[in-house]
Design a protein around this motif. Sequence first.
Motif, PDB file in Angstrom:
ATOM      1  N   PHE A  39      39.485  92.051  53.901  1.00 16.17           N
ATOM      2  CA  PHE A  39      38.138  92.620  53.903  1.00 16.17           C
ATOM      3  C   PHE A  39      38.180  94.102  53.517  1.00 16.17           C
ATOM      4  CE2 PHE A  39      34.324  94.429  55.887  1.00 16.17           C
ATOM      5  CZ  PHE A  39      33.350  93.565  55.405  1.00 16.17           C
ATOM      6  N   HIS A  63      30.333  87.777  54.072  1.00 13.24           N
ATOM      7  CA  HIS A  63      31.759  87.532  54.361  1.00 13.24           C
ATOM      8  C   HIS A  63      31.915  87.299  55.869  1.00 13.24           C
ATOM      9  CE1 HIS A  63      36.085  88.171  54.676  1.00 13.24           C
ATOM     10  NE2 HIS A  63      36.168  88.161  53.345  1.00 13.24           N
ATOM     11  N   SER A  95      27.526  88.829  48.730  1.00 20.63           N
ATOM     12  CA  SER A  95      28.771  88.114  49.027  1.00 20.63           C
ATOM     13  C   SER A  95      29.595  88.904  50.052  1.00 20.63           C
ATOM     14  CB  SER A  95      29.586  87.892  47.750  1.00 20.63           C
ATOM     15  OG  SER A  95      30.054  89.122  47.240  1.00 20.63           O
TER      16      SER A  95
END
Length: 861
Positions: free
Chosen positions: A769, A651, A647
């Motif tokens: 992030f 991103h 995941s």
Amino acid sequence: MYTLPKIERFNQDVLSKYHIYNSVFITLPFDSIDNTGVLLPLFTETCETGFKKQETPKEIFDFFSNKFLNNASETEKIDLMFRFIQYIERQIVLFDAIEDAAFPVVNNMEGRGSLRDIKEKSDAKEKDDELIDFLENFNVRTVLTAHPTQFYPGPVLGIINDLTEAIRQNDLLKIKQLLAQLGKTPFIQNEKPNPYDEAVSLIWYLENVFYETAGEIVHYLQKNILEGAAIQNQLIKLGFWPGGDRDGNPFVTTDITLKVAERLRTSILKCYYVEMRNLKRKLTFSGVDTLVAELEYKLYRSVFYSKGEIYITLDELLTQLNKIRNIIIEKHQSLYLDELEALLVKINLFGFHFATLDIRQNSKIHNAVFHDVVNYYLNSDSKIFPDNYFDLSEDEKLVVLSKVKGDLNPADFDNEITKLTLESVQAIKTIQENNGEFGANRYIISNNESALNVMETFAMIRLNNWENPTVDIIPLFESVDDLQNAHSIMEQLYTNPEYAAHLKSRDNKQTIMLGFSDGTKDGGYLMANWSIYQAKIELTQISRKYGIKAIFFDGRGGPPARGGGKTHKFYASLGPKIENNEIQITVQGQTISSNFGTLDSCRYNIENLLSAGVTNQVFSKEKNELSAEETAILTQLAGLGYDKYLSFKNHPKFIPYLEKMSTLKYYSKTNIGSRPSKRSKSEQLDFADLRAIPFVGSWSQLKQNVPGFFGVGSALKHFEDTNQWGKISDLYHSSLFFKTLLENSMMSLAKSFLPLTAYMRKDPEFGEFWQIIYDEFLETERLLLKIAGHKTLMENYPDGKASIQIRERIVLPLLTIQQYALLRINELNKEKEIDQDLIKVYEKIVTRSLFGNTNASRNSA
């Protein structure tokens, strides 16, 4: 008098000496150095205080500038940054040299994992016969690769070597001279090295370290365990990739491959010549002196006047030496026999090849080459391939490929890649004629995805007029999917009659390479390592079923090395379900100089690898086997870690973050290696084309070390949240494999420093992030400390922890400068009138800062 604990030995022989000699460096009479030496400690302190206050790198440098630089212009600030970089690079060299000098004091060279320890355990457990059998069948192969993470040019490596010796002798005058020389010696190369330059740099380690160390180890074993009998087995093997590794490197030509092989042969003959010259001074008695002189003369001519011509064969050299040996025993009371046998040991290990030059190419290149080859035959009305070959199924193609033979001429092909690939097979033949079979007898297929990839290579070799090739074809399974399918692919090969016949001619041994570079990049830390472990079990099982002995070749220093940790502990943890008759590892970049760069560190690490094999095969055969429940837990952990990493990797900001916020694009500007930093030439960054070294190195420069920990915390947390923590805790304390895996991840965390990039959490594009990385870091740290019962990371390795802390403190100003430069580049790019010249200056600062950071971390990439 008792021996001080390891951490006290470290403090006394490393830390205190560093402070003393660094103060000497500061006082050297160079204007720029002197000024820098005064300001750098102040800047280091400013960085430490600033990050504690959660200030940005720009705020930290601006504060320092305002306080200490007296209204300096931007040009003056930039000048100081460059001087800081140059100074810190040399501080790292000084610390490296001091650690190398103290290595035998800090590390117990006769303790656990040493040859002496092996001998004493064998005696105590009455396992002498089993140990002798082990030594006659086991191999350690260290393969020096062309993957550059070593930023020291040749002259600097020479200074480190001399400085290490001067520090060991406490020769202050010599140390001052060498530090002065260091201050004036450039650390950067103006041009990229070619593959031959890389080979010459690494051959220095073969000549000056591995030659002596490997010979001494085997000689010791012969004298003390085999009671003087010669070990027939080539116990320690050396491998070599520069000049043979073509994967992604267009600069490796056939000429360079042959030139490197010739240099390897000349180098080993030079080593033999030097020994023969020394023996000539000792073996001066009747019936021996003339034989020795004749050998010395022939070796001398082969080294210095050969132009490729050899004036003595390996058989002749061995025959003459054994003749001399017999005369010494029979007529001269075995005088100097020990020295002569030490030479015979080395000749048995290194032959005329020194190290085996591996040839490597990517399966995707092979596909294109083979397409070219088949079309060539189809267009020439040959019946070697059926007209509908490209329409056949994989199984049908395997049948065709297993039977083809031919006599291709590379000159008949216009495509340069096809020509070079076919020429590489011809080069293997030539090298075997000149250096012996061990000169080049391994062909590695990277990114191997199918049995077809192997059989295309097998067919390509036989189409080069080589019906029974003396070459081992080695598939390299890298991605998670390929690792999971590896056993099925190998079964297809084992059941192919022609390939099975080939394996029979190769002593029914199949070398399989696993997880070289892309495993962690593809699947994250836990999944990559667990996939390799499981693949080994399945490959061992399928190989044993067909009577094949599997030999596993581990990329990048062994599976756990993405965490930078204890490789020998990992190998000692392998149970009986994994074939372990050989330990084969690649060693690269600064790991070569840190783990094998001196006689002491090389001896220590090779002995530890031998000891890992002994532990697994002789002393604890039934231990370290995972139960079904433990296997299920590890499978679940790996799956959870993989999901978390996947995941993260998927991103939308993953690639942009690396492109815009890291040093990724600066690696190609460093001139440290001949290989391009990515596989394709496109401007667009494609994750699949991204090479592992700049990928891992970029995370390391950010001090985030994602490849060594990401997903570990989330996987462990699942067991905490579902009240299954006891299972994880029991596994940690019962499985050496799992414990080593997590300890290596702890080392990755210990080398991380998230406050450096904490300013990114406020970035409108990348804040979220960065927070993902930070949260996973905190969770991984919390749970690793919980499972180990520690208060701080690496608590059980205090000397290693102390070394990391000092290195991280030395480079903290360098990291701050790097981030400052990256921030300035972003600022300048947003201005209405962009100052390209100033941007280039800051880009140069970023590039230069890569050097010291990487060298300081020693095993970061």
